[in-house]
Design an enzyme around this catalytic site. Structure first.
Site, PDB file in Angstrom:
ATOM      1  N   ASP A 181      -2.177  -0.774 -18.611  1.00  0.00           N
ATOM      2  CA  ASP A 181      -2.972  -0.161 -17.537  1.00  0.00           C
ATOM      3  C   ASP A 181      -4.159   0.549 -18.184  1.00  0.00           C
ATOM      4  O   ASP A 181      -4.108   0.923 -19.362  1.00  0.00           O
ATOM      5  CB  ASP A 181      -2.123   0.859 -16.761  1.00  0.00           C
ATOM      6  CG  ASP A 181      -2.701   1.153 -15.375  1.00  0.00           C
ATOM      7  OD1 ASP A 181      -2.066   0.757 -14.376  1.00  0.00           O
ATOM      8  OD2 ASP A 181      -3.788   1.773 -15.276  1.00  0.00           O
TER       9      ASP A 181
ATOM     10  N   TYR B 131     -11.452  -7.986  -1.409  1.00  0.00           N
ATOM     11  CA  TYR B 131     -10.063  -7.923  -1.890  1.00  0.00           C
ATOM     12  C   TYR B 131      -9.223  -9.051  -1.282  1.00  0.00           C
ATOM     13  O   TYR B 131      -8.462  -9.724  -1.980  1.00  0.00           O
ATOM     14  CB  TYR B 131      -9.509  -6.544  -1.514  1.00  0.00           C
ATOM     15  CG  TYR B 131      -8.033  -6.341  -1.666  1.00  0.00           C
ATOM     16  CD1 TYR B 131      -7.442  -6.216  -2.922  1.00  0.00           C
ATOM     17  CD2 TYR B 131      -7.202  -6.210  -0.541  1.00  0.00           C
ATOM     18  CE1 TYR B 131      -6.075  -5.980  -3.058  1.00  0.00           C
ATOM     19  CE2 TYR B 131      -5.850  -5.972  -0.664  1.00  0.00           C
ATOM     20  CZ  TYR B 131      -5.291  -5.860  -1.916  1.00  0.00           C
ATOM     21  OH  TYR B 131      -3.942  -5.620  -2.040  1.00  0.00           O
TER      22      TYR B 131
END
Ligand code: AKB
Length: 336
Positions: free
Chosen positions: A35, A153
């Protein structure tokens, strides 16, 4: 020898944190997490964590020299609202990032001589209902209905599903010898609600925000109309579905992409439930025309019959249990 691992990208996000916590309860798994942010303090030590970017080819190259990856949960993504502010960045992370991870999984499958499982969370954002009348009429959409997303998205998620299908069935189709292909599985999630984390950058965020604000005694202005209806699911069911679809035998799957859902509520109904638990909550409606447009394009509910039929999908939490047994008690405890 390389260590065999399950890799999770985007592990510091909402689903990622819940998934890492769930894996930590299961013996026999080595986790490799990636991450841009460090793992939250309460999850430290539960995985081999790398702070880094999925777009960093050199980093991905280093990872495959050290690890044998048998399963990838590719969660890293920019959500729908954030994606509308930075569409090109959303495309880079959501599409180019996914492509890089698929390529890595394809190469690992070939190198290991067995398919790497690639689990990809998709979303109701992959749908685009053309108008309110259609949304009201066709309320439980099937996977192949209305695949005309209106957000960056949503486009990215739909294309991510197609890329997954390509890499698992047609990758290098003209090569003299077909490689061992990866095993791609995707779930289209409704809005997710967690008792422990608050989302950021999504459009379904009004439901968790309303609840978390009420529990903290903060006023909340809901950015959609009271009659806005979309499906939801609580985080334990999201994790359950990911674990279940990752574990099921390939032969049981009739599709690569499955809807999963739990309950469908309007924003007014969520407000009523929250007010029952927190009678002093100050929740008003101040619809934001742009975000309203996004949720209006999402279906009112999902048809998840194929997942129920193929791999016995069934959520643990209907609306009553979701709020009564999971959300309200845990959120109350969290803030008190
Ligand atoms: C968002 O609102 O963008 C996400 C989603 C529905 O995928 N929560």
């Amino acid at each position: 020898m390389r260590t065999r691992v399950v890799m999770i990208t985007g592990c510091s996000g909402e689903i990622g944190q819940a998934l890492v916590a769930d894996f930590a309860e299961r013996p026999g798994y080595e986790l490799l997490t990636l991450d841009l942010k460090p793992l939250p303090a309460e999850l430290e030590g539960r995985s081999r964590h790398i702070v880094g970017d999925i777009l960093d080819d050199a980093l991905l190259g280093r990872i495959v020299t050290e690890y044998e990856i048998h399963t990838i949960f590719h969660l890293a993504a920019l959500l729908s609202a954030r994606g509308e502010f930075t569409p090109e960045l959303a495309h880079r992370v959501n599409v180019e990032g996914t492509l890089r991870l698929l390529k890595l999984a394809a190469e690992q499958s070939e190198w290991q001589g067995r398919p790497v499982r690639f689990i990809f969370p998709s979303s109701i954002a992959a749908y685009g209902m053309p108008d309110p009348a259609t949304k009201a009429r066709d309320s439980r959409v099937r996977e192949w209905d209305w695949n005309q997303p209106q957000t960056m998205y949503g486009c990215n998620k739909l294309y991510g599903e197609l890329l997954g299908a390509y890499y698992s069935t047609n990758y290098r189709q003209l090569a003299a010898e077909r490689p061992v292909m990866l095993d791609f599985r995707s779930l289209r999630f409704p809005g997710l609600i967690s008792a422990y984390t608050v989302p950021s950058g999504g459009t379904s965020d009004y439901a968790p925000e309303m609840l978390h604000a009420a529990a903290q005694g903060k006023p909340y202005q809901c950015f959609v109309r009271p009659d806005t209806r979309i499906p939801f699911m609580v985080m334990p069911d999201a994790v359950k579905s990911l674990m279940q679809v990752a574990a099921v035998d390939h032969g049981s799957l009739s599709r690569l992409v499955y809807n999963v859902t739990s309950f469908s509520l309007s924003a007014a109904e969520i407000r009523e439930i929250v007010l029952e638990a927190f009678p002093d909550a100050d929740i008003t409606f101040e619809p934001d025309v742009r975000r309203q447009g996004i949720v209006d394009s999402w279906p009112a509910d999902l048809n998840d019959d194929p997942a129920r039929r193929d791999w016995d999908w069934k959520p643990e939490y209907d609306a009553r249990r979701a709020f009564g047994d999971y959300l309200i008690p845990n959120i109350r405890q969290r803030y008190c």
